[in-house]
Design a protein around this motif. Structure first.
Motif, PDB file in Angstrom:
ATOM      1  N   GLN A 169       0.817  -1.217   0.000  1.00 47.87           N
ATOM      2  CA  GLN A 169       0.000   0.000   0.000  1.00 47.87           C
ATOM      3  C   GLN A 169       0.855   1.275   0.000  1.00 47.87           C
ATOM      4  N   GLY A 170       2.159   1.110  -0.006  1.00 51.95           N
ATOM      5  CA  GLY A 170       3.047   2.265  -0.013  1.00 51.95           C
ATOM      6  C   GLY A 170       3.411   2.791   1.359  1.00 51.95           C
ATOM      7  N   ASN A 171       3.030   2.079   2.421  1.00 50.18           N
ATOM      8  CA  ASN A 171       3.366   2.502   3.778  1.00 50.18           C
ATOM      9  C   ASN A 171       4.804   2.109   4.115  1.00 50.18           C
ATOM     10  N   ARG A 172       5.478   2.961   4.865  1.00 49.20           N
ATOM     11  CA  ARG A 172       6.859   2.664   5.254  1.00 49.20           C
ATOM     12  C   ARG A 172       6.911   1.424   6.147  1.00 49.20           C
ATOM     13  N   ASN A 173       7.745   0.480   5.772  1.00 51.46           N
ATOM     14  CA  ASN A 173       7.970  -0.687   6.630  1.00 51.46           C
ATOM     15  C   ASN A 173       8.889  -0.356   7.804  1.00 51.46           C
ATOM     16  N   PHE A 174       9.681   0.708   7.665  1.00 51.06           N
ATOM     17  CA  PHE A 174      10.629   1.108   8.710  1.00 51.06           C
ATOM     18  C   PHE A 174      10.313   2.558   9.092  1.00 51.06           C
ATOM     19  N   PRO A 175       9.266   2.751   9.875  1.00 48.64           N
ATOM     20  CA  PRO A 175       8.706   4.104  10.069  1.00 48.64           C
ATOM     21  C   PRO A 175       9.627   5.067  10.786  1.00 48.64           C
ATOM     22  N   ASN A 176      10.648   4.573  11.478  1.00 48.90           N
ATOM     23  CA  ASN A 176      11.533   5.462  12.227  1.00 48.90           C
ATOM     24  C   ASN A 176      12.925   5.567  11.619  1.00 48.90           C
ATOM     25  N   ALA A 177      13.063   5.110  10.390  1.00 48.53           N
ATOM     26  CA  ALA A 177      14.390   5.021   9.782  1.00 48.53           C
ATOM     27  C   ALA A 177      14.652   6.129   8.776  1.00 48.53           C
ATOM     28  N   LYS A 236      14.289   4.165 -18.548  1.00 52.82           N
ATOM     29  CA  LYS A 236      13.493   2.973 -18.875  1.00 52.82           C
ATOM     30  C   LYS A 236      13.781   2.535 -20.303  1.00 52.82           C
ATOM     31  N   THR A 237      15.024   2.152 -20.509  1.00 55.76           N
ATOM     32  CA  THR A 237      15.463   1.710 -21.827  1.00 55.76           C
ATOM     33  C   THR A 237      16.254   0.422 -21.676  1.00 55.76           C
ATOM     34  N   GLY A 238      16.587  -0.205 -22.800  1.00 55.37           N
ATOM     35  CA  GLY A 238      17.405  -1.403 -22.749  1.00 55.37           C
ATOM     36  C   GLY A 238      16.617  -2.615 -22.312  1.00 55.37           C
ATOM     37  N   PRO A 239      17.151  -3.425 -21.393  1.00 55.42           N
ATOM     38  CA  PRO A 239      16.483  -4.666 -20.972  1.00 55.42           C
ATOM     39  C   PRO A 239      15.079  -4.427 -20.441  1.00 55.42           C
ATOM     40  N   ALA A 240      14.213  -5.433 -20.610  1.00 56.75           N
ATOM     41  CA  ALA A 240      12.809  -5.291 -20.219  1.00 56.75           C
ATOM     42  C   ALA A 240      12.645  -5.021 -18.733  1.00 56.75           C
ATOM     43  N   PHE A 241      13.573  -5.521 -17.900  1.00 56.87           N
ATOM     44  CA  PHE A 241      13.408  -5.356 -16.450  1.00 56.87           C
ATOM     45  C   PHE A 241      13.594  -3.908 -15.996  1.00 56.87           C
ATOM     46  N   MET A 242      14.156  -3.050 -16.841  1.00 59.15           N
ATOM     47  CA  MET A 242      14.465  -1.688 -16.409  1.00 59.15           C
ATOM     48  C   MET A 242      13.220  -0.904 -15.984  1.00 59.15           C
ATOM     49  N   THR A 243      12.102  -1.088 -16.684  1.00 60.80           N
ATOM     50  CA  THR A 243      10.888  -0.351 -16.323  1.00 60.80           C
ATOM     51  C   THR A 243      10.437  -0.712 -14.917  1.00 60.80           C
ATOM     52  N   ALA A 244      10.382  -2.006 -14.616  1.00 62.84           N
ATOM     53  CA  ALA A 244       9.971  -2.440 -13.281  1.00 62.84           C
ATOM     54  C   ALA A 244      10.969  -1.979 -12.222  1.00 62.84           C
ATOM     55  N   PHE A 245      12.252  -2.060 -12.525  1.00 69.04           N
ATOM     56  CA  PHE A 245      13.273  -1.657 -11.561  1.00 69.04           C
ATOM     57  C   PHE A 245      13.133  -0.176 -11.206  1.00 69.04           C
ATOM     58  N   ILE A 246      12.908   0.665 -12.208  1.00 66.62           N
ATOM     59  CA  ILE A 246      12.814   2.102 -11.956  1.00 66.62           C
ATOM     60  C   ILE A 246      11.499   2.454 -11.267  1.00 66.62           C
ATOM     61  N   ASP A 247      10.412   1.846 -11.703  1.00 65.83           N
ATOM     62  CA  ASP A 247       9.135   2.091 -11.025  1.00 65.83           C
ATOM     63  C   ASP A 247       9.205   1.666  -9.560  1.00 65.83           C
ATOM     64  N   GLY A 248       9.831   0.517  -9.293  1.00 66.78           N
ATOM     65  CA  GLY A 248       9.926   0.018  -7.922  1.00 66.78           C
ATOM     66  C   GLY A 248      10.812   0.883  -7.049  1.00 66.78           C
ATOM     67  N   ALA A 249      11.964   1.287  -7.574  1.00 68.19           N
ATOM     68  CA  ALA A 249      12.857   2.157  -6.802  1.00 68.19           C
ATOM     69  C   ALA A 249      12.193   3.501  -6.521  1.00 68.19           C
ATOM     70  N   THR A 250      11.491   4.024  -7.515  1.00 68.45           N
ATOM     71  CA  THR A 250      10.820   5.317  -7.338  1.00 68.45           C
ATOM     72  C   THR A 250       9.771   5.241  -6.241  1.00 68.45           C
ATOM     73  N   LYS A 251       8.926   4.214  -6.269  1.00 66.17           N
ATOM     74  CA  LYS A 251       7.882   4.080  -5.253  1.00 66.17           C
ATOM     75  C   LYS A 251       8.493   3.943  -3.858  1.00 66.17           C
ATOM     76  N   ASN A 252       9.500   3.110  -3.734  1.00 66.98           N
ATOM     77  CA  ASN A 252      10.069   2.825  -2.419  1.00 66.98           C
ATOM     78  C   ASN A 252      10.890   3.988  -1.879  1.00 66.98           C
ATOM     79  N   LEU A 253      11.680   4.630  -2.722  1.00 65.04           N
ATOM     80  CA  LEU A 253      12.528   5.719  -2.250  1.00 65.04           C
ATOM     81  C   LEU A 253      11.746   7.004  -2.025  1.00 65.04           C
TER      82      LEU A 253
END
Length: 330
Positions: A162-170, A188-205
């Motif tokens: 749901q996008g909630n921080r798993n480490f709320p005090n970190a 988001k170019t090159g290998p197919a995994f790049m789109t998922a990798f960038i979307d995932g890093a963006t959401k988490n960071l």
């Protein structure tokens, strides 16, 4: 005491006639087919360290992960080390260090933040949080998450589905290079995994945007933990030296993914490297140093729990695992 030969023969015949399987009342217990919580605790000087497993990450056939390497040589190396030739499995060994002032988690594993994409490597990953709790560590106790880099298996458990921080005090520490690269949609170019990798890093960071700490090569992130730039796997990939007293353990992150293929052949290229040639050169230089200085290492992807040393062997290196000491904290 003398036992008549006839009595012994009779006893033998009775045993031979007895069934060799249990009766229904003595049926065996069913197979469990599950795994115990995976964590291992040890000391780094005065620091308390715990390795937490996020579960096994299967790559499948090793050939595609090492596309420039001779298939016959891959097979020979796997066979000679008693490993299946058609299945390369990586562990995920997340390190937690209690310095007495800070409780630091290095990397988070796959998590479930990206829904079905979180299982791109199968259902055996994403176990970090439950294994942390089994080790007596609550996510809310973590006050610093240090990322070696921003790939899916290292940062996708910063938040939940749901996008909630798993480490709320970190706070979250990583290189500015990795932050910029893995949150830039233009990559988001090159290998197919790049789109998922960038979307995932963006959401988490992005969930920690107000808590990000930029690490610098050679500087301490917290007292006793020093950043060591090791670019190639990602452009901002960083190792960390954890030092207390006269003891140091270097968390090498993804310097090398496989304890056989990329140690015996350190100049081989790996398909998930951003810059494969740079990664190979970084790996070769670091392994030469670690072998010469006899540095103890924690490798994220080597066989559980990932602690050991590298030793020079012909044109490459051998991995010498550290024996797990179950009395280390007594």
């Amino acid at each position: 005491m003398n036992v008549p030969r006839r009595a012994l023969l009779g006893a033998g015949a009775a045993l031979a006639a007895a069934p060799l399987w249990p009766s229904a009342a003595e049926a065996a217990a069913p197979f469990r087919n599950d795994l115990p919580p995976a964590w291992y605790r040890f000391r780094i000087g005065e620091f308390e360290a715990t390795v937490i497993s996020d579960g096994r990450l299967p790559l499948g056939e090793p050939g595609p992960a090492f596309p420039a390497s001779p298939p016959a040589e891959i097979t020979a190396l796997m066979q000679s080390n008693f490993l299946p030739v058609n299945s390369a499995n990586l562990e995920q060994n997340a390190l937690i260090v209690n310095t007495g002032r800070h409780l630091v988690l290095f990397d988070t594993g796959m998590g479930d933040s990206m829904g079905p994409a979180s299982q791109m490597f199968g259902p055996t990953t994403g176990r970090l949080l439950r294994n942390m709790r089994a080790a007596g560590i609550e996510p809310a106790q973590i006050d610093m998450v240090i990322l070696t880099h921003a790939h899916c298996d290292h940062c996708w458990a910063l938040v939940d589905a749901q996008g909630n921080r798993n480490f709320p005090n970190a706070q979250v520490a990583l290189s500015e290079t990795d932050l910029r690269y893995w949150t830039d949609p233009a990559n988001k170019t090159g290998p197919a995994f790049m789109t998922a990798f960038i979307d995932g890093a963006t959401k988490n960071l992005n969930a920690y945007r107000d808590r990000l700490v930029m690490v610098r090569d050679g500087a301490e992130v917290v007292p006793g933990i020093q950043a060591i730039s090791a670019p190639g796997h990602t452009l901002g990939h960083t190792m960390y030296a954890v030092t207390s007293g006269n003891r140091t353990v270097v968390n090498t992150g993804d310097l090398a993914h496989h304890q056989v293929l990329l140690l015996r052949r350190p100049l081989w290229e790996f398909s998930f490297d951003t810059d494969p040639r740079m990664s190979a050169q970084t790996r070769a230089r670091a392994l030469e140093r670690f072998a010469g200085e006899r540095t103890q290492l924690l490798s994220y992807h080597f066989s559980w729990p990932g602690l050991g040393h590298v030793a020079k062997e012909q044109e490459g290196y051998a991995w010498i695992p550290t024996a797990m000491d179950l009395t280390a904290l007594e």
